[in-house]
Design a protein around this motif. Sequence first.
Motif: not given
Length: 213
Positions: A71-78
């Motif tokens: 749900e977050t940009a951090e999770a998407q990047e990972l």
Amino acid sequence: MTNPRSRGHRLWRFSMSERRKTASRQSNTPALIVANNLDFPVRYAAWFTSRGVKAAKTAANDAQFHVVTIETAEAQELAARLTEGSIESGSLQLAQIDEALAHELDTLILAAQTIEAEAAATQMTQATPEGGDSSASEAAPAEAVLDAWEALKPGMLVLAADLDRQGKPEAWYEAQIMSLEGPEIRLLWRDFPREGLLLRTRRHIAILPPANN
């Protein structure tokens, strides 16, 4: 002269084509990350699309693995640095990840767990009946548990779970804390020190009564 109905038909076909393309993009977008337990010496993780979320959550729950909704940009990047997972005969197929990526993933997992815990605490507070005072009955146990965890130190005896290959506790034995490294605790079995150091998180640690320490 062009038939208006045929012109409308072409527009409808164009619209349906765009919808299919949009649906295809969405179905190939990572929606969920599944990872094995922080206690595992070798770490595995993968992402799943929205179509596989339900099955992935069910399989992860059965294996007691961690799940993070993207749900977050951090999770998407990972997730972009992981491979897509699959489920075969009800078992999760994940890919091995290196130590650096595992550390980032663990940080994300712990942050998600903290948010879930805070949300659960808020719901519990809101569910307290009007006029009821739950602080008197809950404050002391909560503070006692918090103090016990904060009091952990090298040399102390605790109960640690002996895990099977799936990361599930098979039995609990006394172990001595050797060091504390953030969310991870390094221990030695009290009665089997020759087996070497083992790594556990609080999830697989139980605090012994003060008399045992």
